[in-house]
Enzyme design. Structure first.
Site, PDB file in Angstrom:
ATOM      1  N   ASP A   1      -5.149   6.689   9.915  1.00  0.00           N
ATOM      2  CA  ASP A   1      -4.848   5.351  10.433  1.00  0.00           C
ATOM      3  C   ASP A   1      -3.453   5.257  11.038  1.00  0.00           C
ATOM      4  O   ASP A   1      -3.084   4.237  11.619  1.00  0.00           O
ATOM      5  CB  ASP A   1      -5.004   4.291   9.344  1.00  0.00           C
ATOM      6  CG  ASP A   1      -4.053   4.503   8.166  1.00  0.00           C
ATOM      7  OD1 ASP A   1      -3.149   5.360   8.245  1.00  0.00           O
ATOM      8  OD2 ASP A   1      -4.214   3.806   7.143  1.00  0.00           O
TER       9      ASP A   1
ATOM     10  N   ASN B   1       3.994  -5.427   5.697  1.00  0.00           N
ATOM     11  CA  ASN B   1       2.835  -6.193   6.177  1.00  0.00           C
ATOM     12  C   ASN B   1       3.245  -7.473   6.898  1.00  0.00           C
ATOM     13  O   ASN B   1       2.547  -7.925   7.810  1.00  0.00           O
ATOM     14  CB  ASN B   1       1.888  -6.504   5.014  1.00  0.00           C
ATOM     15  CG  ASN B   1       1.171  -5.255   4.535  1.00  0.00           C
ATOM     16  OD1 ASN B   1       0.553  -4.542   5.323  1.00  0.00           O
ATOM     17  ND2 ASN B   1       1.262  -4.969   3.253  1.00  0.00           N
TER      18      ASN B   1
ATOM     19  N   SER C   1       0.804  -1.218   0.000  1.00  0.00           N
ATOM     20  CA  SER C   1       0.000   0.000   0.000  1.00  0.00           C
ATOM     21  C   SER C   1       0.838   1.270   0.000  1.00  0.00           C
ATOM     22  O   SER C   1       0.368   2.324  -0.444  1.00  0.00           O
ATOM     23  CB  SER C   1      -0.938   0.013   1.219  1.00  0.00           C
ATOM     24  OG  SER C   1      -0.192  -0.116   2.422  1.00  0.00           O
TER      25      SER C   1
ATOM     26  N   HIS D   1      -0.358   4.949   6.995  1.00  0.00           N
ATOM     27  CA  HIS D   1      -0.111   5.311   5.602  1.00  0.00           C
ATOM     28  C   HIS D   1       0.214   6.793   5.468  1.00  0.00           C
ATOM     29  O   HIS D   1      -0.533   7.641   5.965  1.00  0.00           O
ATOM     30  CB  HIS D   1      -1.321   4.948   4.742  1.00  0.00           C
ATOM     31  CG  HIS D   1      -1.597   3.487   4.708  1.00  0.00           C
ATOM     32  ND1 HIS D   1      -2.486   2.873   5.570  1.00  0.00           N
ATOM     33  CD2 HIS D   1      -1.082   2.507   3.930  1.00  0.00           C
ATOM     34  CE1 HIS D   1      -2.514   1.568   5.322  1.00  0.00           C
ATOM     35  NE2 HIS D   1      -1.673   1.321   4.335  1.00  0.00           N
TER      36      HIS D   1
ATOM     37  N   GLY E   1      -1.866  -4.306   1.121  1.00  0.00           N
ATOM     38  CA  GLY E   1      -1.932  -5.505   1.951  1.00  0.00           C
ATOM     39  C   GLY E   1      -0.978  -6.603   1.549  1.00  0.00           C
ATOM     40  O   GLY E   1      -0.938  -7.655   2.201  1.00  0.00           O
TER      41      GLY E   1
END
Length: 208
Positions: free
Chosen positions: A181, A100, A34, A184, A71
């Protein structure tokens, strides 16, 4: 040819050789997660899109294939890479994976094995590899975080591959450069990300 004319031609030949390093078209495959797939961003504002514009501005003949998936883990990238190599035949593969794996607490050894396998696959297909490193937050435990960060330098040394030590250098410690979040980066952070990657990528673009 007279000696004087030969001497005059030599600098011109050198310039032409230098220019040809840029003029030979290259395909750059970006295999990431991402952080490279513009998660939460307006299209065209991520570092890969910024890279495309920089190449065009500087007259560097290279096409970018952004095969990044939000992801994605190293195992997912390893599974997808052979088909991507077969389809695009890239000269350069930028591997931006591992975040991840770390966020899920997956074994460091597994991430290392996957990154190594991807690098070997790319090299066997005739591509050069740029590894993009990542750090884990301290709340994942110092031992795990240290081992995770160290695997990129270890692989780069073993594979003799260029390395961006930490993709988020100059970004990770600035809360205002992250989306809600807190994972990011915002669009404002992506020029900094490109600035971290560019010094390692540019010499690869120059090389035939």
């Amino acid at each position: 040819m007279p000696r004087r004319r030969l001497l005059l031609c030599l600098p011109l030949a050198a310039l032409l050789c230098a220019a040809s390093a840029y003029s030979a078209p290259k395909t750059v495959l970006v295999l990431g997660d991402s952080l490279s797939a513009e998660y939460g961003l307006q299209r065209g504002s991520g570092w890969v899109a910024l890279l495309e514009r920089r190449l065009a501005t500087q007259g560097i003949a290279a096409g970018i294939v952004n095969a990044s998936v939000s992801g994605e883990t190293t195992s997912g990238g390893r599974a997808r890479l052979p088909a991507l190599l077969e389809k695009y035949h890239p000269q350069i593969v930028v591997i931006e994976l591992g975040a991840n794996d770390g966020l899920r607490g997956l074994p460091v050894a597994a991430a290392e094995a996957n990154l190594s396998a991807m690098s070997v696959q790319a090299k066997q297909a005739g591509a050069r590899v740029l590894l993009v490193g990542m750090r884990m937050p301290p709340n994942y435990g110092r031992d795990y975080a240290d081992k995770f960060f160290a695997l990129y330098a270890k692989l780069a040394k073993e594979l003799k591959a260029p390395l961006v030590p930490f993709m988020l250098e100059g970004v990770a410690d600035k809360a205002q450069l992250f989306q809600a979040d807190r994972l990011h980066p915002t669009a404002e952070a992506h020029p900094l990300i490109l600035a971290n990657i560019w010094p390692q990528l540019l010499p690869m673009l120059k090389t035939r």
